[in-house]
Design a protein around this motif. Sequence first.
Motif, mmCIF file in Angstrom:
data_model
loop_
_atom_site.group_PDB
_atom_site.id
_atom_site.type_symbol
_atom_site.label_atom_id
_atom_site.label_comp_id
_atom_site.label_asym_id
_atom_site.label_seq_id
_atom_site.Cartn_x
_atom_site.Cartn_y
_atom_site.Cartn_z
ATOM 1 N N MET A 167 0.320 -1.337 -0.022
ATOM 2 C CA MET A 167 0.041 0.047 -0.241
ATOM 3 C C MET A 167 0.894 1.077 -0.405
ATOM 4 S SD MET A 167 -2.961 0.639 2.535
ATOM 5 C CE MET A 167 -3.396 3.353 3.045
ATOM 6 N N LYS A 168 0.451 2.105 -0.250
ATOM 7 C CA LYS A 168 1.095 3.255 -0.675
ATOM 8 C C LYS A 168 1.046 4.545 -0.325
ATOM 9 C CE LYS A 168 -0.113 5.192 -4.879
ATOM 10 N NZ LYS A 168 -0.075 5.439 -6.573
ATOM 11 N N ALA A 169 2.084 5.027 0.818
ATOM 12 C CA ALA A 169 1.677 6.375 1.289
ATOM 13 C C ALA A 169 0.961 7.678 1.002
ATOM 14 C CB ALA A 169 3.265 7.219 1.620
ATOM 15 N N LEU A 170 -0.095 7.615 1.849
ATOM 16 C CA LEU A 170 -1.649 8.619 1.175
ATOM 17 C C LEU A 170 -0.725 9.910 0.849
ATOM 18 C CD1 LEU A 170 -4.335 7.684 3.844
ATOM 19 C CD2 LEU A 170 -3.641 7.030 1.582
ATOM 20 N N THR A 171 -0.851 10.268 0.233
ATOM 21 C CA THR A 171 -0.589 12.406 0.278
ATOM 22 C C THR A 171 -2.560 12.899 -0.214
ATOM 23 O OG1 THR A 171 -0.573 11.890 -2.726
ATOM 24 C CG2 THR A 171 1.097 11.712 -0.940
ATOM 25 N N ILE A 172 -2.237 14.059 0.049
ATOM 26 C CA ILE A 172 -3.377 15.084 -0.157
ATOM 27 C C ILE A 172 -2.475 15.554 -1.170
ATOM 28 C CG2 ILE A 172 -5.041 16.033 0.980
ATOM 29 C CD1 ILE A 172 -3.823 15.318 3.568
ATOM 30 N N GLU A 173 -3.855 15.972 -2.261
ATOM 31 C CA GLU A 173 -3.331 17.094 -3.585
ATOM 32 C C GLU A 173 -4.205 17.857 -3.339
ATOM 33 O OE1 GLU A 173 -2.888 14.595 -7.169
ATOM 34 O OE2 GLU A 173 -1.355 13.208 -6.058
ATOM 35 N N GLN A 174 -4.610 19.062 -3.877
ATOM 36 C CA GLN A 174 -5.271 20.027 -4.683
ATOM 37 C C GLN A 174 -5.676 19.650 -5.719
ATOM 38 O OE1 GLN A 174 -6.065 20.811 -0.725
ATOM 39 N NE2 GLN A 174 -6.815 22.211 -2.142
ATOM 40 N N TRP A 175 -7.338 19.539 -5.652
ATOM 41 C CA TRP A 175 -7.682 19.986 -7.433
ATOM 42 C C TRP A 175 -9.248 19.940 -7.441
ATOM 43 C CZ3 TRP A 175 -8.648 13.518 -8.564
ATOM 44 C CH2 TRP A 175 -7.503 12.582 -7.853
ATOM 45 N N PRO A 176 -8.471 21.115 -9.301
ATOM 46 C CA PRO A 176 -10.257 21.697 -9.029
ATOM 47 C C PRO A 176 -11.138 20.764 -8.948
ATOM 48 C CG PRO A 176 -8.748 21.009 -11.313
ATOM 49 C CD PRO A 176 -7.964 20.659 -9.715
ATOM 50 N N LEU A 177 -12.196 21.487 -9.319
ATOM 51 C CA LEU A 177 -14.015 20.902 -9.125
ATOM 52 C C LEU A 177 -14.186 20.230 -10.334
ATOM 53 C CD1 LEU A 177 -13.732 22.488 -6.617
ATOM 54 C CD2 LEU A 177 -16.214 23.030 -7.094
ATOM 55 N N GLU A 178 -13.625 20.659 -11.229
ATOM 56 C CA GLU A 178 -14.094 19.797 -12.160
ATOM 57 C C GLU A 178 -13.621 18.536 -13.033
ATOM 58 O OE1 GLU A 178 -11.559 23.051 -13.629
ATOM 59 O OE2 GLU A 178 -12.956 23.189 -12.211
ATOM 60 N N ARG A 179 -12.572 18.651 -12.064
ATOM 61 C CA ARG A 179 -11.655 17.641 -12.048
ATOM 62 C C ARG A 179 -12.300 15.845 -11.884
ATOM 63 N NH1 ARG A 179 -5.160 15.848 -10.651
ATOM 64 N NH2 ARG A 179 -5.670 13.785 -11.169
ATOM 65 N N LEU A 180 -13.459 16.683 -10.352
ATOM 66 C CA LEU A 180 -13.932 15.643 -9.972
ATOM 67 C C LEU A 180 -15.189 14.891 -10.254
ATOM 68 C CD1 LEU A 180 -13.337 17.440 -6.614
ATOM 69 C CD2 LEU A 180 -12.465 14.631 -6.974
ATOM 70 N N ARG A 181 -15.295 13.805 -10.112
ATOM 71 C CA ARG A 181 -16.296 12.926 -11.707
ATOM 72 C C ARG A 181 -17.093 12.136 -10.268
ATOM 73 N NH1 ARG A 181 -13.589 9.948 -15.978
ATOM 74 N NH2 ARG A 181 -15.459 9.235 -16.759
ATOM 75 N N PRO A 182 -18.491 12.438 -9.359
ATOM 76 C CA PRO A 182 -19.276 11.847 -8.961
ATOM 77 C C PRO A 182 -19.544 9.763 -9.152
ATOM 78 C CG PRO A 182 -19.591 14.039 -8.572
ATOM 79 C CD PRO A 182 -19.041 13.863 -10.122
ATOM 80 N N TYR A 183 -19.981 9.669 -8.948
ATOM 81 C CA TYR A 183 -20.404 8.043 -8.459
ATOM 82 C C TYR A 183 -21.667 8.374 -9.933
ATOM 83 C CZ TYR A 183 -21.149 2.694 -9.136
ATOM 84 O OH TYR A 183 -21.620 1.653 -9.703
ATOM 85 N N ALA A 184 -21.692 7.649 -10.264
ATOM 86 C CA ALA A 184 -23.430 7.515 -11.241
ATOM 87 C C ALA A 184 -24.669 7.636 -10.538
ATOM 88 C CB ALA A 184 -23.189 7.340 -12.654
ATOM 89 N N ARG A 185 -23.892 5.977 -9.768
ATOM 90 C CA ARG A 185 -25.492 5.310 -9.477
ATOM 91 C C ARG A 185 -25.241 5.919 -8.003
ATOM 92 N NH1 ARG A 185 -24.562 -0.314 -9.578
ATOM 93 N NH2 ARG A 185 -25.919 0.061 -11.842
ATOM 94 N N ASP A 186 -26.180 6.820 -7.496
ATOM 95 C CA ASP A 186 -26.508 7.608 -6.008
ATOM 96 C C ASP A 186 -26.850 6.163 -4.842
ATOM 97 O OD1 ASP A 186 -26.132 9.793 -6.490
ATOM 98 O OD2 ASP A 186 -28.608 9.803 -7.608
ATOM 99 N N LEU A 187 -25.609 6.132 -4.188
ATOM 100 C CA LEU A 187 -25.955 4.658 -3.114
ATOM 101 C C LEU A 187 -26.912 5.139 -1.904
ATOM 102 C CD1 LEU A 187 -22.446 3.098 -3.616
ATOM 103 C CD2 LEU A 187 -24.573 2.092 -4.502
ATOM 104 N N THR A 188 -27.191 6.675 -2.001
ATOM 105 C CA THR A 188 -27.546 6.926 -0.544
ATOM 106 C C THR A 188 -28.547 8.018 -0.987
ATOM 107 O OG1 THR A 188 -26.196 8.562 0.018
ATOM 108 C CG2 THR A 188 -26.017 6.367 1.229
ATOM 109 N N LYS A 189 -29.586 8.783 -0.081
ATOM 110 C CA LYS A 189 -30.741 9.338 -0.994
ATOM 111 C C LYS A 189 -30.418 10.939 -0.755
ATOM 112 C CE LYS A 189 -34.675 6.284 -1.945
ATOM 113 N NZ LYS A 189 -35.664 5.910 -0.529
#
Length: 213
Positions: A1-23
């Motif tokens: 397992m790789k060491a965890l890192t925290i990066e700063q991403w622009p919002l447009e790079r993030l993609r919500p999972y298409a299936r809503d598992l919670t309401k």
Amino acid sequence: MKALTIEQWPLERLRPYARDLTKQDDATVARMADLVRTYGMRLPLLATSDGWIIDGKLRLKAVVTLTGDEVERLGLATLPVIPADDLRPEEVRALRLALKRSASWAPWDKEALAEELLDLEALDVDLSLTGFDEEELRALLGDVAATDLPTLPSGDKDPFQQMVFTLHDQQAERVKEALSVSKGMGHFDQELNRNSNGNALARVCDSFLAAHA
């Protein structure tokens, strides 16, 4: 397992999972947005390098609803993200489920929870910022009888008492109205008590007793 890192991403790079598992309806997103406005983004999202969110979809939805001024004030033009690229696609999907499910594994200790809420209320903290709604707070605090309250430690809290009352909704609204009027009548003696609700209630009682002496 790789060491965890925290990066700063622009919002447009993030993609919500298409299936809503919670309401996650608009009211739920709005509640999360209130927490983000108050505390900022204190918990990184978890996502694959191609942007698929593993954990943090609700937090992203909340940020998207903020105004431009709020985003600038909170520094949320980018979001903290922990990349998770050492997992196979099926492991990503399983972990997404596990993180959501594990959040509800441990039941609340209602007595300890009520004590914590009462402590925060005594410090004049807005309890809506704990994630519990009014109905939940009434259910939790209404079940705690005055005789069941924790003993306050000596020291700074020594001269204070915590009191809990069970009220009908209509009575509760009248009490809130009375406290609001009391608070609008001027400043309290903050040296005696820094809890605004306690001061307001004491003022209401003083007025009642003076009128019926």
